[in-house]
Design a protein around this motif. Structure first.
Motif, PDB file in Angstrom:
ATOM      1  N   LEU A 191       0.821  -1.213   0.000  1.00 20.95           N
ATOM      2  CA  LEU A 191       0.000   0.000   0.000  1.00 20.95           C
ATOM      3  C   LEU A 191       0.851   1.257   0.000  1.00 20.95           C
ATOM      4  O   LEU A 191       0.324   2.374   0.032  1.00 20.95           O
ATOM      5  CB  LEU A 191      -0.940   0.000   1.215  1.00 20.95           C
ATOM      6  CG  LEU A 191      -1.968  -1.136   1.271  1.00 20.95           C
ATOM      7  CD1 LEU A 191      -2.788  -1.046   2.549  1.00 20.95           C
ATOM      8  CD2 LEU A 191      -2.873  -1.115   0.043  1.00 20.95           C
TER       9      LEU A 191
ATOM     10  N   SER B 212      -2.179  -4.403   4.177  1.00 17.70           N
ATOM     11  CA  SER B 212      -1.455  -4.688   2.941  1.00 17.70           C
ATOM     12  C   SER B 212      -1.122  -6.165   2.843  1.00 17.70           C
ATOM     13  O   SER B 212      -1.353  -6.941   3.792  1.00 17.70           O
ATOM     14  CB  SER B 212      -0.154  -3.880   2.898  1.00 17.70           C
ATOM     15  OG  SER B 212       0.747  -4.375   3.882  1.00 17.70           O
TER      16      SER B 212
ATOM     17  N   THR C 276       2.922   2.098   2.398  1.00 20.27           N
ATOM     18  CA  THR C 276       3.180   2.560   3.759  1.00 20.27           C
ATOM     19  C   THR C 276       4.621   2.255   4.142  1.00 20.27           C
ATOM     20  O   THR C 276       5.121   1.147   3.900  1.00 20.27           O
ATOM     21  CB  THR C 276       2.221   1.890   4.754  1.00 20.27           C
ATOM     22  OG1 THR C 276       0.875   2.135   4.342  1.00 20.27           O
ATOM     23  CG2 THR C 276       2.439   2.429   6.164  1.00 20.27           C
TER      24      THR C 276
ATOM     25  N   THR D 282      -1.548  -2.582   8.359  1.00 16.05           N
ATOM     26  CA  THR D 282      -2.196  -1.625   7.449  1.00 16.05           C
ATOM     27  C   THR D 282      -3.194  -2.284   6.505  1.00 16.05           C
ATOM     28  O   THR D 282      -3.861  -1.591   5.739  1.00 16.05           O
ATOM     29  CB  THR D 282      -1.138  -0.898   6.610  1.00 16.05           C
ATOM     30  OG1 THR D 282      -0.435  -1.854   5.799  1.00 16.05           O
ATOM     31  CG2 THR D 282      -0.133  -0.181   7.508  1.00 16.05           C
TER      32      THR D 282
END
Length: 406
Positions: A195, A258, A197, A256
């Motif tokens: 993602l 992901s 992050t 997150t």
């Protein structure tokens, strides 16, 4: 007869002045190519050819030819201002009609297409999958992407460290990242999930009691990935194990949402020398989401979109055109030309190749009009016009004298 001959001279001089006036008027027009009036005499003939006593029928404009010499290049610092240094022309398309130009004042329309002042779109060869090459068999409009550059997760972490050969075994066991006395050295890097992050990753190096042997611990977000990995060195300080220098780490599940972060550590450039710890290289192949930060055009005409995450996406390679006889091109206005039978078929290619010049971004090619030369030509044409007008006046006086004979 003298009247007609002098009249052709007046017409020729007037045409020459018109060509000169047009050149001077476009002296500051980007990419403009000056014209030159070429004259030819002609004789009146009959079925038996030209008489030995023929004096000629005057002059005519044989051709107004374009002079495709290089214009001066000036810097503008606008990335979409393009100048061709050498041979070649830009290829443009407006509602499917193809034209060619040396004027590189480009911008974007509301849809992001690269266009010139009249709305014609700059043509390029589209990138093939991966963007490493371009489809030179097809033309497409260049459209600047305004969307974000998607993130890419970290899959490979390369590190080249030097571990001190004289290091001592830590006084505290077992290893704990919060206790500096339980490890010898550490370094850190930022890695990314699917993602985009960012996650802090730390590498800890612990000297073992066995000579030339170390244990490496990897943490992401403060969480250890797997167990310690054993790394050994040869007597000359080069890496011994892992044999290929790579360690496949277990997957790390983020918070997150992901995909799990799955990385391979590459230690093949690591060494064990002296008594100093140093990080010679530390890179990873992931990156976060990027926003468009600018457009770059290379000398080969490759148009790239630059993003804030350091990535560059090729949008196409500018299609260059050349002709066997550029003077045979048809002038279309707006400093553009069209292909004709006289020009020969278009020869396509790319900039900075054997048959084409290079492209300079942030620069424009000016007109190739030499003002001094044009002013001298204007005076010459003016004198020619005056001389032919005087010839008409003289002929008129002679004719009047003959009429007045009694």
């Amino acid at each position: 007869m003298s009247f007609n001959i002098a009249l052709t001279g007046l017409n020729a001089a007037s045409a020459d002045l018109s060509v000169t006036a047009n050149n001077i008027a476009n002296a500051n027009t980007t990419g403009f190519k000056e014209s030159r009036a070429q004259f030819a005499d002609f004789f009146l003939s009959n079925a038996y050819g030209v008489s030995d006593t023929a004096v000629g029928g005057g002059v005519r404009v044989g051709k107004v030819s374009q002079q495709f010499t290089q214009g001066a290049i000036s810097v503008t610092n606008n990335s979409l201002d393009l100048a061709v240094s050498g041979t070649g022309m830009f290829t443009l398309s407006k509602n499917g009609a193809i034209s060619y130009s040396r004027a590189g004042q480009f911008g974007t329309d509301r849809d992001g297409y690269v266009v010139n002042g009249s709305g014609a779109r700059l043509q390029a060869y589209p990138p093939v999958a991966g963007g490493a090459s371009f489809d030179s068999a097809n033309l497409s409009d260049i459209q600047l992407s305004t969307s974000d550059n998607p993130p890419s997760p970290t899959t490979l972490l390369k590190t080249g460290v030097n571990l001190p050969a004289e290091a001592k075994v830590p006084v505290t066991t077992p290893f704990a990242s919060t206790d500096p006395t339980s490890y010898n050295n550490t370094t850190s890097v930022t890695v990314y999930d699917s993602l985009g992050t960012a996650h802090p990753a730390n590498l800890f190096f612990v000297k073992s009691a066995t000579p030339n042997e170390w244990t490496m611990h990897t943490q992401i977000d403060g969480n250890e990935i797997g167990t310690g990995q054993t790394v050994t060195f040869n007597a000359d300080g080069s890496l011994a194990t892992p044999a290929n220098g790579q360690i496949a780490l277990p997957s790390y599940t983020t918070t997150t949402g992901s995909n799990p972060v799955t990385m391979t550590l590459d230690l093949k450039n690591s060494t064990q020398y002296g008594n100093t710890f140093s990080v010679n290289s530390l890179t990873q192949d992931g990156y976060a989401t990027g926003r468009l930060s600018g457009i770059e055009v290379t000398q080969e005409g490759v148009v790239q979109a630059r993003f804030t995450n350091g990535q560059a996406t090729p949008l196409g390679q500018i299609a260059m055109a050349n002709f066997a006889n550029p003077q045979g091109l048809q002038q279309l206005g707006d400093t553009s030309w069209g292909e004709t039978f006289s020009s020969g078929p278009v020869i396509r290619g790319t900039a900075n190749s054997s048959n084409f010049g290079l492209i300079q971004s942030g620069a424009l090619e000016g007109s190739n009009v030499d003002i001094t030369k044009q002013l001298v030509n204007m005076i010459t044409s003016q004198r020619s016009f005056q001389a032919n007008a005087q010839m008409i006046s003289t002929t008129d006086q002679i004719t009047q004298t003959i009429i007045n004979i009694r």
